[in-house]
Design a protein around this motif. Structure first.
Motif, short mmCIF file in Angstrom:
data_model
loop_
_atom_site.label_atom_id
_atom_site.label_comp_id
_atom_site.label_asym_id
_atom_site.label_seq_id
_atom_site.Cartn_x
_atom_site.Cartn_y
_atom_site.Cartn_z
N GLY A 197 0.85 -1.18 0.00
CA GLY A 197 0.00 0.00 0.00
C GLY A 197 0.89 1.23 0.00
N TYR A 198 0.29 2.41 0.07
CA TYR A 198 1.13 3.61 0.08
C TYR A 198 0.41 4.79 0.73
CZ TYR A 198 -1.61 5.14 -4.03
OH TYR A 198 -2.62 5.52 -4.87
N TYR A 199 1.21 5.78 1.12
CA TYR A 199 0.71 7.08 1.58
C TYR A 199 1.09 8.11 0.52
CZ TYR A 199 0.22 4.80 6.12
OH TYR A 199 -0.14 3.94 7.13
N SER A 200 0.17 9.05 0.26
CA SER A 200 0.41 9.97 -0.86
C SER A 200 0.27 11.44 -0.49
CB SER A 200 -0.58 9.65 -2.00
OG SER A 200 -1.91 9.75 -1.54
N THR A 201 0.03 11.76 0.80
CA THR A 201 -0.12 13.16 1.19
C THR A 201 0.77 13.48 2.40
OG1 THR A 201 -1.95 12.77 2.74
CG2 THR A 201 -2.52 13.14 0.42
N LYS A 202 1.10 14.74 2.52
CA LYS A 202 1.92 15.20 3.65
C LYS A 202 1.18 15.00 4.97
CE LYS A 202 4.46 19.35 5.13
NZ LYS A 202 3.74 19.64 6.37
N GLU A 203 -0.15 15.16 4.95
CA GLU A 203 -0.95 14.96 6.17
C GLU A 203 -0.85 13.51 6.66
OE1 GLU A 203 -1.92 18.53 4.21
OE2 GLU A 203 -2.05 16.48 3.41
N GLU A 204 -0.91 12.57 5.71
CA GLU A 204 -0.78 11.15 6.09
C GLU A 204 0.60 10.87 6.67
OE1 GLU A 204 -3.78 8.94 2.92
OE2 GLU A 204 -1.72 9.39 2.32
N LEU A 205 1.64 11.48 6.09
CA LEU A 205 3.00 11.31 6.61
C LEU A 205 3.10 11.82 8.04
CD1 LEU A 205 6.03 10.70 6.23
CD2 LEU A 205 6.28 12.98 5.23
#
Length: 634
Positions: A548-556
Motif C-alpha cells: 500500500g502507500y501514503y500519498s499526502t503530507k498529512e498522512e505522513l
C-alpha cells in the motif's frame, strides 16, 4: 510417486472449505462390479455418481491445505500436500532445531507462535541457514557456516552455493553483517504450522515429543514461569485461585520487587505496553491500495522501474514514470514503452556476448536487435528459462499475443530479465564506478569534518588569548566591538558555505545509491520504502504479499505521530522519516500537484469529446502510448 490409498493427513480444500471423502459401501458383495477412483480409493456402485465425483476432482477448484496453493485439481492438491509434508520433514537440522527450541513450552496460540517463528527466521542469523550476501558488487546465494566473534563487528564465515538441485558449497569467505541479504524466510507459515502440530504432544503449553527433544538437545524440564503457573492463561488462573493467603503475600512481594526495576527503552516493539504517562499516539492512517496490478506484484513493479531509471544511461532508455509503467503493463495490447524496455534489456544482454549473443546467431537471426524482433528474443528467453510459470507463455509471445498475458506474469518476466542484466559487465562496471565515487564523497566529507574540528580548536585558543589580553591592557572598546562583529559575520558566512557543501555531498551520494533499501520497519515488521523519483511512501507487509502507500503530507505527519519510540523498530523508523522529512514531503506535494493538473486535463478532454470525438491517447492515463525513447542510439 507412491499411491495415496485412503488419503491420510491434510485433506485438500474445496473452494477453501473442508471436504470429506465418502465412506465405503456397507455389506458389499465381493463379486459385485464397482467403480473406484484411483487416487482416493472411493468406491461407487452407480456409474453416474462415479463420473460426477471424478469430474469434481478434475475441476480447478481445490486448494492445498498445507501450502495454500489454489486453482488446483484434487490430485494436484494431494501431490502439493505430499511434497509440502516431505519438505517439512526434511528441513535442515539447524532450522529444525531453531523452530523446535522456540516451540518448546511456548504458551502462544498456534497462529501467534507461527508468526513469531516466521519473523525470527526472517531476522535471526544462525549457523546452517541459507540466504544471500554481497559478493563482488552482486548478490549470491550462501550458507552460514560459522558465526565469528570479533568484538563490536559481527563476522560470518559463509559458503558460496552453486545454484542447482545439489546446492554444493564451492568456496568460502568471511563477510560482515551488513553484507547479508534476507529475501524471505526459509520456510513458509503453512509448513511451520504443520511442523508444530506434528512435533508436539501437548498444546497448552506446546510440549515436544520426547524423542525429538533428545535428538535436538532441547530440555524437557519446564521453565520456572510454567512450573509456577505464570506462563499459562487458563491453568495459571486456576492455580492462582488455589493459593493460600501466605503464598499470596509472598507473590505480591515478588511482584513489587520486579516492578521496582525500571525498563530500559527502547525494547522490542511487540513487548512495549502503554503506560499512563505516555504521550497519546495517533491512529495510523489507512493505506491506499488502488493498484492496477495484483498487490503481491507491486514489489516486482518497483524493482523493474527503479533499475530502468537507475541505469537508464547504460540501457539507453529514457526515464518514464512508475504510473506509465504500471499502465503499460496492464494494457492489453503491445505498446511502445513495453517494446523499448524489453529491447533495451536484450541489447544489453546481447552486447555482453553471453547466451543471448550466440543463440540468435545459431538460429540465423540478426545480431543487432531491432524493435520488431523483440518478441522473437523474448520467446527465446522464455523457452530457455526453467520457470514453468513463465516458459509456458513462449508460444503466445511468438504468435504476437503478449498483450493478453496476466500483468503479474509480465512483471515476473521483466524481473527475470533484470536479474540477468545485473550480472552483465556493463552494469557491474557502472556499480564499481558508483562505489568509487561514493567512497570519494565520504572521504571529502570526512576531510571537511576534520578541518572544521581543527578550526574550532584554533578559535577556542584565540578566544583564551583574547581573555588574557583583556586582563592586562586597555583596548579601545569601539574598535574591539567592530572587529568582533566582522569576525562573527565572516564565521557565519563560512559556516553557511560548509553546510551548503555538506548538503551538496549528501545529495550527490544519494544519486549514486547502488540499491534501494527500506527506511525502516514498524512494530509488525512492515517495511517502508521511499524512492526519490516517486512521490509516494510505500509500505510492504512482513510476508511481502501486500503493498500500500501514503500519498499526502498529512498522512505522513499522522504516520510519524503514530510511531512509538519505546520500540526499537519504530524508533529507528521515526528517526529516518525525520531525517528525510523534507525530501519525502516535497515529493508527496509535487505528485499531488501533478495529479490535480492531470485531472483538470482529463476533464478538459472529456468536455471536448462531447463536441469532437477525442483520441484515447489524449487522456493522461494513456500517456505511456506517447512515450519516446530519446536516448535510443539504435
Amino acid at each position: 510417486m507412491q499411491p495415496f490409498g485412503w488419503v491420510t493427513g491434510p485433506m485438500p480444500l474445496l473452494n477453501k472449505k473442508p471436504f470429506s471423502l465418502l465412506e465405503p459401501p456397507k455389506d458389499l458383495d465381493p463379486e459385485q462390479m464397482v467403480f473406484q477412483i484411483r487416487f482416493t480409493k472411493e468406491i461407487f456402485l452407480d456409474y453416474q455418481e462415479y463420473v460426477k465425483r471424478l469430474n469434481l476432482y478434475r475441476q480447478r477448484v481445490w486448494t492445498c491445505k498445507v501450502s495454500g496453493k489454489s486453482n488446483l485439481t484434487f490430485e494436484e492438491a494431494l501431490v502439493s500436500e505430499h511434497q509440502a509434508m516431505e519438505k517439512a520433514q526434511n528441513l535442515p537440522t539447524e532450522i529444525m532445531a531453531h523452530v523446535l527450541r522456540m516451540t518448546q513450552y511456548s504458551t502462544l496460540g498456534l497462529i501467534e507462535l507461527v508468526n513469531k517463528i516466521y519473523v525470527a527466521l526472517q531476522e535471526d542469523v544462525f549457523e546452517g541457514i541459507e540466504l544471500h550476501a554481497k559478493k563482488d558488487d552482486a548478490e549470491a546465494p550462501c550458507k552460514i557456516l560459522k558465526i565469528l566473534d570479533s568484538g563490536d563487528t559481527k563476522l560470518y564465515e559463509v559458503g558460496w552455493i552453486r545454484q542447482g538441485k545439489s546446492k554444493t558449497v564451492i568456496n568460502t569467505s568471511v563477510v560482515i553483517a551488513t553484507d547479508l541479504i534476507r529475501r524471505r524466510a526459509p520456510v513458509s507459515r503453512n509448513i511451520l504450522k504443520l511442523l508444530i502440530r506434528d512435533s508436539t504432544s501437548h498444546s497448552t503449553p506446546w510440549i515436544l515429543h520426547e524423542h525429538l527433544a533428545k535428538k535436538y538437545g532441547i530440555s524437557m524440564e519446564p521453565p520456572n514461569d510454567i512450573m509456577y503457573g505464570e506462563g499459562l492463561q487458563k491453568k495459571g488462573r486456576k492455580r492462582q485461585d488455589c493459593l493460600t493467603m501466605e503464598d499470596g503475600r509472598k507473590k505480591s512481594k515478588q511482584d513489587e520487587g520486579h516492578a521496582s526495576v525500571p525498563i530500559k527503552y527502547p525494547i522490542d516493539d511487540l513487548l512495549v505496553s502503554p503506560a499512563a504517562d505516555d504521550p497519546a499516539l495517533l491512529k495510523r492512517p489507512p493505506l491506499v491500495t488502488d493498484f492496477g496490478i495484483p498487490r503481491n506484484s507491486v514489489g516486482d513493479l518497483l524493482m523493474v522501474w527503479d533499475f530502468c531509471l537507475s541505469f537508464g544511461r547504460v540501457l539507453n532508455l529514457y526515464p518514464f514514470s512508475l504510473a506509465d509503467l504500471e499502465n503499460a503493463i496492464c494494457h492489453k495490447e503491445i505498446n511502445v514503452l513495453i517494446v523499448e524496455i524489453h529491447s533495451a534489456l536484450f541489447r544489453l544482454l546481447i552486447e555482453d556476448d553471453g547466451d543471448y549473443f550466440t543463440a540468435p546467431q545459431t538460429n540465423k537471426r540478426k545480431s543487432k536487435l531491432s524493435s520488431e524482433k523483440w518478441a522473437e528474443y523474448l520467446s527465446f528467453f522464455l523457452e530457455k528459462t526453467e520457470i514453468e510459470e513463465l516458459s509456458c507463455n513462449s508460444g503466445a509471445v511468438r504468435r504476437g499475443y503478449y498483450g493478453p498475458i496476466d500483468a503479474d506474469i509480465k512483471l515476473k518476466i521483466l524481473q527475470e530479465l533484470v536479474e540477468e542484466a545485473i550480472a552483465t559487465d556493463a552494469i557491474r562496471e557502472k556499480l564499481s564506478e558508483r562505489v568509487e565515487q561514493q567512497q570519494a564523497l565520504v572521504a571529502t566529507k570526512r576531510e571537511i569534518a576534520r578541518k572544521e574540528r581543527e578550526e574550532k580548536n584554533k578559535n577556542s585558543k584565540d578566544e583564551n588569548n583574547d581573555v588574557v589580553q583583556d586582563g592586562n591592557e586597555c583596548v579601545d572598546e569601539q574598535g574591539k566591538g567592530k572587529e568582533e562583529s566582522d569576525k562573527r559575520d565572516a564565521s557565519a558566512s563560512k559556516t553557511e558555505r560548509k553546510l551548503h557543501l555538506v548538503r551538496h555531498l549528501e545529495t550527490e551520494k544519494a544519486k549514486l545509491s547502488i540499491r534501494a533499501s527500506p527506511l525502516g520497519k514498524d512494530r509488525h515488521y512492515n517495511r517502508y520504502w521511499f524512492f526519490k523519483r516517486e512521490g509516494r511512501l510505500f509500505v510492504e507487509s512482513a510476508d511481502c504479499k501486500e503493498w500500500g502507500y501514503y500519498s499526502t503530507k498529512e498522512e505522513l505527519d499522522v504516520l510519524m505521530s503514530s510511531l512509538n519510540v519505546k520500540g526499537i523498530r519504530e524508533r529507528a523508523l521515526k528517526l529516518q522519516l525525520e531525517k528525510f522529512y523534507n525530501s519525502i514531503s516535497n515529493a508527496l506535494e509535487k505528485r499531488l500537484k501533478e495529479i490535480t493538473h492531470k485531472i483538470s486535463l482529463e476533464e478538459a478532454v472529456l468536455r471536448r469529446s462531447t463536441r469532437v470525438r477525442a483520441q484515447p491517447r489524449d487522456s493522461p492515463s494513456m500517456a505511456f502510448l506517447k512515450y519516446v525513447n530519446k536516448w535510443n542510439e539504435h
